[in-house]
Design a protein around this motif. Sequence first.
Motif, PDB file in Angstrom:
ATOM      1  N   ARG A 231       0.827  -1.209   0.000  1.00 14.32           N
ATOM      2  CA  ARG A 231       0.000   0.000   0.000  1.00 14.32           C
ATOM      3  C   ARG A 231       0.862   1.260   0.000  1.00 14.32           C
ATOM      4  N   HIS A 232       1.891   1.260   0.814  1.00 13.21           N
ATOM      5  CA  HIS A 232       2.741   2.447   0.887  1.00 13.21           C
ATOM      6  C   HIS A 232       3.648   2.578  -0.337  1.00 13.21           C
ATOM      7  N   ALA A 233       3.995   1.472  -0.939  1.00 16.74           N
ATOM      8  CA  ALA A 233       4.812   1.514  -2.148  1.00 16.74           C
ATOM      9  C   ALA A 233       4.058   2.105  -3.332  1.00 16.74           C
ATOM     10  N   LEU A 234       2.743   2.008  -3.304  1.00 12.58           N
ATOM     11  CA  LEU A 234       1.916   2.449  -4.436  1.00 12.58           C
ATOM     12  C   LEU A 234       1.436   3.889  -4.304  1.00 12.58           C
ATOM     13  N   ARG A 235       1.915   4.623  -3.294  1.00 13.30           N
ATOM     14  CA  ARG A 235       1.316   5.933  -3.030  1.00 13.30           C
ATOM     15  C   ARG A 235       1.453   6.911  -4.190  1.00 13.30           C
ATOM     16  N   THR A 236       2.578   6.876  -4.891  1.00 13.83           N
ATOM     17  CA  THR A 236       2.730   7.778  -6.031  1.00 13.83           C
ATOM     18  C   THR A 236       1.764   7.416  -7.150  1.00 13.83           C
ATOM     19  N   LEU A 237       1.647   6.122  -7.439  1.00 13.06           N
ATOM     20  CA  LEU A 237       0.740   5.695  -8.504  1.00 13.06           C
ATOM     21  C   LEU A 237      -0.716   5.923  -8.111  1.00 13.06           C
ATOM     22  N   ILE A 238      -1.038   5.759  -6.840  1.00 11.93           N
ATOM     23  CA  ILE A 238      -2.404   6.023  -6.390  1.00 11.93           C
ATOM     24  C   ILE A 238      -2.732   7.503  -6.532  1.00 11.93           C
ATOM     25  N   LEU A 248      -4.477  -3.386  -6.975  1.00 11.79           N
ATOM     26  CA  LEU A 248      -3.603  -4.134  -6.067  1.00 11.79           C
ATOM     27  C   LEU A 248      -3.959  -3.935  -4.602  1.00 11.79           C
ATOM     28  N   ILE A 249      -4.594  -2.829  -4.276  1.00  6.13           N
ATOM     29  CA  ILE A 249      -5.013  -2.626  -2.880  1.00  6.13           C
ATOM     30  C   ILE A 249      -6.500  -2.919  -2.693  1.00  6.13           C
ATOM     31  N   GLY A 250      -7.107  -3.565  -3.704  1.00  4.25           N
ATOM     32  CA  GLY A 250      -8.496  -3.998  -3.580  1.00  4.25           C
ATOM     33  C   GLY A 250      -9.512  -2.894  -3.689  1.00  4.25           C
TER      34      GLY A 250
END
Length: 366
Positions: A231-238, A248-250
């Motif tokens: 979840r924290h790795a995806l913060r830029t893409l989110i 990926l985070i549902g």
Amino acid sequence: MSAETPALLKDILGPRALETIADAGSAASPRFDRGVFLRAASDGLDALSIMERVRHIADALHPALPGDYGGRLDILRAMAPRLTHGFQAIAITEYVARHGLVDFDASMEALADLTRFGSAEFAIRPFLAADTPRALTAMTRWTGSDDEHLRRLASEGARPRLPWAARVPALKADPTLAAAILEALKADTSLYVRKSVANHLNDIAKDQPDWLLARLAAWPQGDPRTAWIVRHALRTLIKKGDPGAFALIGVGHGAAVLVRDFAITPATVRLGDRISISADIVSDSPDNQPLVIDYRIHYARAGGKTAPKVFKLKSFELAPGAAATIRIGQTIRDFSTRRHHPGRHEVELIVNGRTMATAAFDLLPN
């Protein structure tokens, strides 16, 4: 300095820190030249930033340390436990960075030891640049250490975009080089290590988003520690609204909701004032919905241009037909990385990666 004046970061490595380092050197070796070190380290210190001071102190150690390089490493390792702040130890590791390529393996072993006292993440970069496979082999081995500081160094030192650090182009171009480190640490027991892994992966997201999404899709998220990293790795893409990141985070891309009464108050402010951002979110779905709500401010710039920046607001689950009020405050003030200009500032409310409402406030000149 008055009680109201905040301390500058660079003052961590001020005159008192130099005395501490000098004391540590004298205690570690009777041949350490305290006077030579203090004169060299003090000369020109005031004008330097924190990382410039790190390098300056490392250079000042060179004429003060006796013996050959191997003996100097022994002294540095004896000095480290006597230091009183992590940045003092970072200055010690910088000596290894600047002089250690003459004995690659001994220097890597020294950094593995010194990182317990002040992270060697910056000092390890010259070794990665000089011989990437050789450095990464050692760093991958460190992932099995019982010491969380050493495990973190394996991830943090190999970050493609490590702040304040020298770039290692190979790591930015090919994330597979350090993939074994990330795999070994993807469910680490230490939050300190997991934060580094997430930041490392978020660096990759900025240059190789497709690689990152494919890699994380293969990671089972049944372990909450791995799920936290993902979840924290995806913060830029989110923040960019990437549908693959949301999947990926549902969370679905977009949501069946209505946004009511999205407002920025007050509508007119001056630098230093505080705005309030609020809205009512109403479900328009028969199912529970996980929601990730962000907001994007388009900061006014000179010449009528704008610079957008996304901020996190709230994540929660909304029941069928339910409503939720969201509210956040933000002070409009300058930072070293962001200067404000008078003008209209558009604000978007983003729900699950899609803009659902807009509002604005005007910043007046002071």
